[in-house]
Structures are given as structure tokens and as C-alpha cells.
Design an enzyme around this catalytic site. Structure first.
Site, PDB file in Angstrom:
ATOM      1  N   HIS A  12       0.965  -1.206   0.165  1.00  0.00           N
ATOM      2  CA  HIS A  12       0.130  -0.065  -0.060  1.00  0.00           C
ATOM      3  C   HIS A  12       0.586   1.159  -0.109  1.00  0.00           C
ATOM      4  O   HIS A  12       0.446   2.302   0.695  1.00  0.00           O
ATOM      5  CB  HIS A  12      -0.835  -0.105   1.034  1.00  0.00           C
ATOM      6  CG  HIS A  12      -0.378  -0.045   2.459  1.00  0.00           C
ATOM      7  ND1 HIS A  12      -0.909  -0.725   3.693  1.00  0.00           N
ATOM      8  CD2 HIS A  12       0.658   0.453   3.293  1.00  0.00           C
ATOM      9  CE1 HIS A  12      -0.203  -0.683   4.621  1.00  0.00           C
ATOM     10  NE2 HIS A  12       0.797   0.132   4.539  1.00  0.00           N
ATOM     11  N   HIS A  59      -1.152   5.012   9.792  1.00  0.00           N
ATOM     12  CA  HIS A  59       0.138   5.826   9.769  1.00  0.00           C
ATOM     13  C   HIS A  59       0.022   6.986  10.544  1.00  0.00           C
ATOM     14  O   HIS A  59       0.217   7.895   9.927  1.00  0.00           O
ATOM     15  CB  HIS A  59       0.400   5.993   8.238  1.00  0.00           C
ATOM     16  CG  HIS A  59       0.571   4.790   7.480  1.00  0.00           C
ATOM     17  ND1 HIS A  59      -0.313   4.054   6.834  1.00  0.00           N
ATOM     18  CD2 HIS A  59       1.677   3.827   7.075  1.00  0.00           C
ATOM     19  CE1 HIS A  59       0.055   3.046   6.222  1.00  0.00           C
ATOM     20  NE2 HIS A  59       1.214   2.800   6.220  1.00  0.00           N
ATOM     21  N   HIS A 197      11.093  -3.013   3.014  1.00  0.00           N
ATOM     22  CA  HIS A 197      11.465  -1.585   3.061  1.00  0.00           C
ATOM     23  C   HIS A 197      11.699  -1.193   4.379  1.00  0.00           C
ATOM     24  O   HIS A 197      11.240  -1.625   5.602  1.00  0.00           O
ATOM     25  CB  HIS A 197      10.384  -0.775   2.348  1.00  0.00           C
ATOM     26  CG  HIS A 197       9.072  -0.666   3.300  1.00  0.00           C
ATOM     27  ND1 HIS A 197       8.405  -1.851   3.381  1.00  0.00           N
ATOM     28  CD2 HIS A 197       8.244   0.315   3.499  1.00  0.00           C
ATOM     29  CE1 HIS A 197       7.047  -1.450   4.067  1.00  0.00           C
ATOM     30  NE2 HIS A 197       7.138  -0.143   4.324  1.00  0.00           N
ATOM     31  N   GLU A 244       5.209  -5.060   8.520  1.00  0.00           N
ATOM     32  CA  GLU A 244       3.846  -4.888   7.797  1.00  0.00           C
ATOM     33  C   GLU A 244       3.368  -6.335   7.181  1.00  0.00           C
ATOM     34  O   GLU A 244       2.235  -6.530   7.223  1.00  0.00           O
ATOM     35  CB  GLU A 244       3.785  -3.628   6.774  1.00  0.00           C
ATOM     36  CG  GLU A 244       3.915  -2.573   7.585  1.00  0.00           C
ATOM     37  CD  GLU A 244       3.738  -1.365   6.228  1.00  0.00           C
ATOM     38  OE1 GLU A 244       3.636  -0.313   6.729  1.00  0.00           O
ATOM     39  OE2 GLU A 244       3.801  -1.623   5.104  1.00  0.00           O
TER      40      GLU A 244
END
Length: 292
Positions: A12, A59, A197, A244
Site C-alpha cells: 500500500h 500511519h 522496506h 507490515e
């Protein structure tokens, strides 16, 4: 009864939303990313669900360091796109399904998973980017997403975070909850986030193709092994934000081949698999599984 018919897994990345909103999808850098979702958009049109149960992480939009629920289920009738500092994304308001969401909350809590009930929440790119990738661009004023969405937020931002095994077990509880709902609904469960990441520190920009592809292999064909991956492996191999990926295990645990922590039924059918590096500073992964 309601039934989970398929699971969708996708990154996402916020920059994907920006590329969509700014009309950059055909630029050479972005074109390979969006090409990987062309099949998925057609698949969704032919397999339109009644409800999407969408697992994502907030977030620091709906929640802050003042309050961080480990698992939070949205039970509202609708959710506004969040302003993440540069204005809300130009996408439709997300319509919820309060009745099914409330039922799932009741059932999952009775199965000894503590959930936070959220009756008002703006949803950020963690939820709207997957919808855009799978559903295509929508007119924010006249358009609408194909069906109601139940947002399910997982804390993978502030430690301590839930283990992959707990997320996998939670997926099984969610499936039981859905199947005990007394209405004939076609439900899809989406797990979002990742892949490898890291956004800060000396390893900023880390991408580990080998780990990502191994995770996809295990998620599809050996989900018990995927669930057993320890937390430290995500951090070491996939970067600080690679954690995640535990959210994908919620969706995988909800598939019908998993019963009481074991593989007892036919494996789901892999309809699509896609992997691309990079999109911004992130590896993009995607898969679709259908229950048999």
C-alpha cells in the site's frame, strides 16, 4: 451464512496513490507497477464481493502515540479519506458495514482476541491505495467503491507489535466470525502492507528480493511456516517496515484450508502473483487466492 471466498494481498505504498492522483501511471517508472494490477482489476469485476474486510495499518492518522490499539475494527457507517499532510486523496468516501463489523467484533472477542471498537475513523493510504489498485480510479464526487469495506487496523508502527503467529490465528477467528453471520454474503479479506522496506536510519532504502519471494512462496504454499517466521527475521531481513507483512497472515489464516492451526483442506487456488522493485523505496508484492 456469510463466507470468505478469496483473499487479496498487496502493498500500500503511499507514492502509488500519489502517482494515481497526479496522472503519472503511464510514466516509464510507474507503468510496470500498474501493469501488475491490470489482471486484478478485471478479476475483481468478475468476482465482486458484497463486503471487503481490509487489514491495514494506520500511519499516525487515526491513532497517535497517545493511544495505539494492537487490533482495531471499524464499525462505522462510513470513513472519510484522511488528510495526511497534503490534503485528502481525491477518492470516494469508504462505506462501512456496521452490522457485519459488529458481529465480527462480538465473535472474535468471544474467541479471546481483544479488539478495539472504532466508531469514527478517517482512513489513510494504507486502506485507500489498495482499493485504488484493485478497483481502478474513482470519481470522488460521483463514484463509489464497489462494495462496503470493514477497516481492520493493526499496530505495526510502535513496538511491541503482534507476532505473525498471532495474526495468523486471528485470521482463523475472523473466518469463524464471518461464517456465523446469518446472511448470505460474499466476503473477501485483504491483507495489505509491505513488502521489504525501511524508511529511516543507516539501512534506509533496504529491499530484500530473496526474502520477499520466499515469503510469497510460503504464504501461498506453506502458510504454517510463514506464520512461524519470528519477528526479528522481518526486521533483520525485510527492514523495520517489513513487519507490515504480518498483516498478510491475517488474510491467509482466514482461508478455508486452515482449521485449528492446521492445514486440513484443499489449498486455495492462486489466481495472480506479482512482484516489482522498486516503487518509491519499497518492494511491491501482490497475490490473489481463491478458496476451493
Amino acid at each position: 451464512m456469510a463466507k470468505i471466498t478469496a483473499s487479496v494481498y498487496t502493498s500500500h505504498v503511499p507514492a502509488i496513490g500519489a502517482a494515481l492522483d497526479l496522472g503519472k501511471t503511464q510514466e516509464p517508472y510507474w507503468q510496470p507497477v500498474f501493469k501488475g494490477y491490470e489482471y486484478s482489476k478485471q478479476w475483481l469485476k468478475g468476482n465482486k464481493p458484497d463486503v471487503i474486510f481490509l487489514v491495514f495499518n494506520d500511519h499516525a492518522t487515526a491513532f497517535s502515540l497517545e493511544m495505539i490499539p494492537t487490533f482495531a475494527i471499524g464499525t462505522a457507517a462510513q470513513y472519510q479519506p484522511a488528510d495526511e499532510g497534503w490534503g485528502p486523496r481525491p477518492v470516494p468516501v469508504v462505506q462501512g458495514h456496521p452490522d457485519l463489523a459488529g458481529h465480527i467484533a462480538q465473535s472474535v472477542i468471544q474467541q479471546d482476541f481483544d479488539l478495539t471498537i472504532v466508531n469514527k475513523m478517517d482512513v489513510d493510504h494504507g486502506l485507500t491505495v489498495p482499493l485504488s489498485l484493485m478497483c481502478g480510479e474513482q470519481d470522488p464526487l460521483q463514484g463509489a467503491w464497489p462494495c462496503p469495506v470493514i477497516p481492520f487496523a493493526v499496530n505495526v508502527v510502535q513496538y511491541p507489535v503482534p507476532s505473525g503467529q498471532r495474526c495468523f490465528n486471528l485470521g482463523q477467528a475472523i473466518r469463524k466470525a464471518v461464517e456465523s453471520y446469518d446472511e448470505d454474503l460474499n466476503v473477501q479479506i485483504w491483507g495489505t502492507g509491505g513488502m521489504s522496506h525501511q524508511l529511516q536510519g543507516p539501512r534506509a532504502g533496504l529491499i530484500n528480493k530473496e526474502f520477499d519471494k520466499m515469503f510469497l512462496d510460503k504464504l501461498i504454499a506453506d502458510p504454517l511456516a510463514a506464520a512461524a517466521i519470528p519477528h526479528i527475521d522481518y526486521v533483520r531481513e525485510a527492514g523495520s517496515e517489513g513487519i507490515e507483512l504480518v498483516m498478510w497472515l491475517i488474510a491467509r489464516g482466514a482461508m478455508s484450508d486452515i482449521q485449528d492451526g492446521k492445514v486440513t483442506g484443499p489449498a486455495p487456488k492462486l489466481k495472480h502473483r506479482f512482484y516489482h522493485v522498486p516503487a518509491s523505496n519499497t518492494a511491491v508484492g501482490h497475490a490473489i487466492l481463491e478458496n476451493q
